[in-house]
Write an enzyme that holds these catalytic residues in place. Structure first.
Site, mmCIF file in Angstrom:
data_model
loop_
_atom_site.group_PDB
_atom_site.id
_atom_site.type_symbol
_atom_site.label_atom_id
_atom_site.label_comp_id
_atom_site.label_asym_id
_atom_site.label_seq_id
_atom_site.Cartn_x
_atom_site.Cartn_y
_atom_site.Cartn_z
ATOM 1 N N TYR A 64 0.820 -1.212 0.000
ATOM 2 C CA TYR A 64 0.000 0.000 0.000
ATOM 3 C C TYR A 64 0.851 1.257 0.000
ATOM 4 O O TYR A 64 0.485 2.246 -0.627
ATOM 5 C CB TYR A 64 -1.006 0.017 1.161
ATOM 6 C CG TYR A 64 -2.283 -0.661 0.737
ATOM 7 C CD1 TYR A 64 -3.138 -0.037 -0.174
ATOM 8 C CD2 TYR A 64 -2.608 -1.932 1.172
ATOM 9 C CE1 TYR A 64 -4.287 -0.657 -0.627
ATOM 10 C CE2 TYR A 64 -3.750 -2.567 0.730
ATOM 11 C CZ TYR A 64 -4.589 -1.918 -0.168
ATOM 12 O OH TYR A 64 -5.715 -2.544 -0.626
ATOM 13 N N GLN A 97 -14.835 4.291 -7.421
ATOM 14 C CA GLN A 97 -14.239 3.076 -6.859
ATOM 15 C C GLN A 97 -12.764 3.306 -6.578
ATOM 16 O O GLN A 97 -12.098 2.460 -6.005
ATOM 17 C CB GLN A 97 -14.371 1.918 -7.858
ATOM 18 C CG GLN A 97 -15.794 1.595 -8.220
ATOM 19 C CD GLN A 97 -15.865 0.606 -9.366
ATOM 20 O OE1 GLN A 97 -15.571 -0.577 -9.210
ATOM 21 N NE2 GLN A 97 -16.259 1.070 -10.539
ATOM 22 N N ASN A 98 -12.255 4.457 -7.024
ATOM 23 C CA ASN A 98 -10.823 4.703 -6.921
ATOM 24 C C ASN A 98 -10.450 5.234 -5.543
ATOM 25 O O ASN A 98 -11.158 6.039 -4.966
ATOM 26 C CB ASN A 98 -10.386 5.702 -7.993
ATOM 27 C CG ASN A 98 -10.691 5.181 -9.387
ATOM 28 O OD1 ASN A 98 -10.937 3.985 -9.555
ATOM 29 N ND2 ASN A 98 -10.699 6.046 -10.365
ATOM 30 N N ASP A 100 -7.377 6.592 -5.153
ATOM 31 C CA ASP A 100 -6.162 7.360 -5.412
ATOM 32 C C ASP A 100 -6.245 8.842 -5.042
ATOM 33 O O ASP A 100 -5.227 9.549 -5.064
ATOM 34 C CB ASP A 100 -5.751 7.208 -6.890
ATOM 35 C CG ASP A 100 -6.858 7.585 -7.874
ATOM 36 O OD1 ASP A 100 -7.605 8.536 -7.596
ATOM 37 O OD2 ASP A 100 -6.962 6.923 -8.921
ATOM 38 N N HIS A 115 -14.717 2.768 -2.052
ATOM 39 C CA HIS A 115 -13.726 1.753 -1.667
ATOM 40 C C HIS A 115 -12.648 2.310 -0.734
ATOM 41 O O HIS A 115 -11.633 1.665 -0.504
ATOM 42 C CB HIS A 115 -13.077 1.128 -2.907
ATOM 43 C CG HIS A 115 -14.024 0.285 -3.706
ATOM 44 N ND1 HIS A 115 -13.758 -0.158 -4.989
ATOM 45 C CD2 HIS A 115 -15.247 -0.207 -3.401
ATOM 46 C CE1 HIS A 115 -14.783 -0.878 -5.428
ATOM 47 N NE2 HIS A 115 -15.695 -0.915 -4.493
ATOM 48 N N CYS A 123 -8.130 1.942 12.432
ATOM 49 C CA CYS A 123 -7.776 1.008 13.496
ATOM 50 C C CYS A 123 -8.660 -0.230 13.403
ATOM 51 O O CYS A 123 -9.885 -0.115 13.289
ATOM 52 C CB CYS A 123 -7.941 1.685 14.855
ATOM 53 S SG CYS A 123 -7.599 0.546 16.209
ATOM 54 N N CYS A 145 -5.807 3.816 20.674
ATOM 55 C CA CYS A 145 -5.933 2.623 21.523
ATOM 56 C C CYS A 145 -4.786 1.639 21.330
ATOM 57 O O CYS A 145 -4.803 0.546 21.901
ATOM 58 C CB CYS A 145 -7.273 1.930 21.262
ATOM 59 S SG CYS A 145 -7.292 0.982 19.733
ATOM 60 N N THR A 183 -14.582 1.703 -15.971
ATOM 61 C CA THR A 183 -14.700 0.546 -15.077
ATOM 62 C C THR A 183 -15.061 -0.699 -15.878
ATOM 63 O O THR A 183 -15.846 -0.635 -16.817
ATOM 64 C CB THR A 183 -15.735 0.786 -13.949
ATOM 65 O OG1 THR A 183 -15.832 -0.403 -13.167
ATOM 66 C CG2 THR A 183 -17.100 1.178 -14.467
ATOM 67 N N ASN A 208 -15.230 4.186 -22.225
ATOM 68 C CA ASN A 208 -14.258 3.111 -22.016
ATOM 69 C C ASN A 208 -13.706 2.715 -23.382
ATOM 70 O O ASN A 208 -14.467 2.580 -24.337
ATOM 71 C CB ASN A 208 -14.977 1.907 -21.372
ATOM 72 C CG ASN A 208 -14.020 0.935 -20.709
ATOM 73 O OD1 ASN A 208 -12.986 0.589 -21.280
ATOM 74 N ND2 ASN A 208 -14.356 0.475 -19.517
HETATM 75 P P1 OAD Z 1 -10.576 -2.588 -13.664
HETATM 76 O O1 OAD Z 1 -9.076 -2.678 -13.668
HETATM 77 O O2 OAD Z 1 -11.371 -3.827 -13.433
HETATM 78 O O3 OAD Z 1 -11.073 -1.969 -15.039
HETATM 79 C C1 OAD Z 1 -10.511 -0.806 -15.598
HETATM 80 C C2 OAD Z 1 -11.320 -0.406 -16.820
HETATM 81 O O4 OAD Z 1 -10.803 0.813 -17.320
HETATM 82 C C3 OAD Z 1 -11.300 -1.420 -17.969
HETATM 83 O O5 OAD Z 1 -12.638 -1.657 -18.412
HETATM 84 C C4 OAD Z 1 -10.490 -0.689 -19.059
HETATM 85 O O6 OAD Z 1 -10.961 -1.000 -20.365
HETATM 86 C C5 OAD Z 1 -10.780 0.761 -18.725
HETATM 87 N N1 OAD Z 1 -9.773 1.721 -19.188
HETATM 88 C C6 OAD Z 1 -8.439 1.524 -19.378
HETATM 89 N N2 OAD Z 1 -7.850 2.670 -19.800
HETATM 90 C C7 OAD Z 1 -8.831 3.615 -19.858
HETATM 91 C C8 OAD Z 1 -8.864 4.994 -20.213
HETATM 92 N N3 OAD Z 1 -7.759 5.646 -20.593
HETATM 93 N N4 OAD Z 1 -10.056 5.636 -20.167
HETATM 94 C C9 OAD Z 1 -11.182 5.000 -19.776
HETATM 95 N N5 OAD Z 1 -11.208 3.697 -19.441
HETATM 96 C C10 OAD Z 1 -10.056 3.008 -19.467
HETATM 97 O O7 OAD Z 1 -10.944 -1.455 -12.615
HETATM 98 P P2 OAD Z 1 -12.313 -1.166 -11.869
HETATM 99 O O8 OAD Z 1 -13.484 -1.477 -12.719
HETATM 100 O O9 OAD Z 1 -12.201 0.198 -11.272
HETATM 101 O O10 OAD Z 1 -11.926 -2.641 -5.671
HETATM 102 O O11 OAD Z 1 -12.237 -2.223 -10.730
HETATM 103 C C11 OAD Z 1 -13.043 -2.027 -9.671
HETATM 104 C C12 OAD Z 1 -12.440 -2.478 -8.412
HETATM 105 O O12 OAD Z 1 -11.694 -3.689 -8.599
HETATM 106 C C13 OAD Z 1 -11.393 -1.620 -7.749
HETATM 107 O O13 OAD Z 1 -11.904 -0.458 -7.134
HETATM 108 C C14 OAD Z 1 -10.954 -2.601 -6.698
HETATM 109 C C15 OAD Z 1 -10.992 -3.933 -7.428
HETATM 110 O O14 OAD Z 1 -11.764 -4.877 -6.800
HETATM 111 C C16 OAD Z 1 -11.518 -2.850 -4.435
HETATM 112 O O15 OAD Z 1 -10.350 -2.815 -4.103
HETATM 113 C C17 OAD Z 1 -12.624 -3.100 -3.470
#
Ligand code: OAD
Length: 237
Positions: A64, A97-98, A100, A115, A123, A145, A183, A208
């Site tokens: 992390y 979901q990010n 960052d 997330h 803690c 604590c 996503t 996307n």
């Molecule tokens: P993913 O890594 O599953 O998907 C990323 C998506 O972004 C894909 O569909 C790509 O096609 C798209 N992508 C890539 N480059 C791009 C760009 N320049 N512009 C737009 N889209 C682009 O990521 P998430 O769907 O965010 O959760 O995954 C969700 C969650 O997976 C994260 O938050 C994490 C993990 O489980 C937790 O940690 C709880």
């Protein structure tokens, strides 16, 4: 497609935005399931779990801190800035979901980081939240604590914190447009919020470069990188 999406947005009062890792790809942060997701041979899916933390908290903290450094060095891109701009023209809510922190740094204020956040620790005993910058290295202890601190991130296999999704679902039921960006849609909860918006009559726009779980039910698919397409859709400063 861009014109239809522009028209829908132009006529909308309330806009729900749902973002995933793809919106930060152009800021240099690797997506979860794409290339570059590996660290010292580990997949994100194998480290972001309560089991991994129970087995080796030191390793999970190292990972992390590495990710946090990448996020803190990264800059918001034109996609983040365009999303922030929506707050000036529409009644909008952002569910990201990010972890960052790039959306708040781009100026988004009406947002829920469903997330968690890479700069915050929690803690495991008393749930106190503390900025990581104020904690010791290694596996830090709670300033209140002395319990073990963990990253304040929702891990695989964990349930959403109480209330996190409710605000999104309530807004989705009243949204005119739902804009889903970057996503894969493989995490079902945020996708189901977008689906709820669709069922409630919202026009769904998927941004996307690749097809996702959302493309199937979207009214418009804007195929390409969000850093280029969102300023075209929303406008740039
Ligand atoms: P993913 O890594 O599953 O998907 C990323 C998506 O972004 C894909 O569909 C790509 O096609 C798209 N992508 C890539 N480059 C791009 C760009 N320049 N512009 C737009 N889209 C682009 O990521 P998430 O769907 O965010 O959760 O995954 C969700 C969650 O997976 C994260 O938050 C994490 C993990 O489980 C937790 O940690 C709880």
């Amino acid at each position: 497609m861009l014109e239809a999406a522009r028209q829908a947005l132009g006529g909308a009062t309330r806009v729900l935005v749902v973002t995933g890792a793809g919106i930060s790809a152009e800021s240099g942060i690797p997506t979860f399931r794409g290339e570059g997701g590996l660290w010292e041979g580990f997949r994100a899916q194998d480290l972001a779990t309560p089991q991994a933390f129970a087995r080796d908290p030191e390793l999970v903290w190292r990972w992390y801190r590495w990710r946090r450094d990448i996020c803190n060095r990264a800059q918001p891109n034109p996609g983040h800035l365009a999303v922030a701009r929506l707050e000036q023209t529409h009644d909008s809510l952002l569910l990201t979901q990010n972890v960052d922190g790039l959306h708040p740094r781009a100026g988004s204020e009406r947002l829920v980081e469903i997330h968690g956040n890479i700069d915050t620790a929690r803690c495991t005993a008393c749930w106190t939240l503390t900025p990581i910058a104020e904690l010791d290295d290694g596996v830090p202890r709670c300033p209140r604590c002395a319990g073990t601190m963990r990253p304040h991130i929702l891990w695989f296999g964990e349930t959403y914190w109480e209330g996190t999704l409710d605000v999104g679902l309530a807004f989705a039921g009243r949204a005119d447009v739902c804009l889903v960006v970057g996503t894969s849609g493989m995490v079902t909860a945020p996708t189901s919020v977008a689906m709820h918006a669709k069922r409630s009559g919202a026009f769904v726009i998927d941004v996307n470069p690749n097809t996702s779980e959302v493309t199937r039910f979207a009214d418009a698919w804007l195929k390409g990188p969000s850093g280029e397409l969102l300023p075209e859709l929303i406008g740039a400063d």
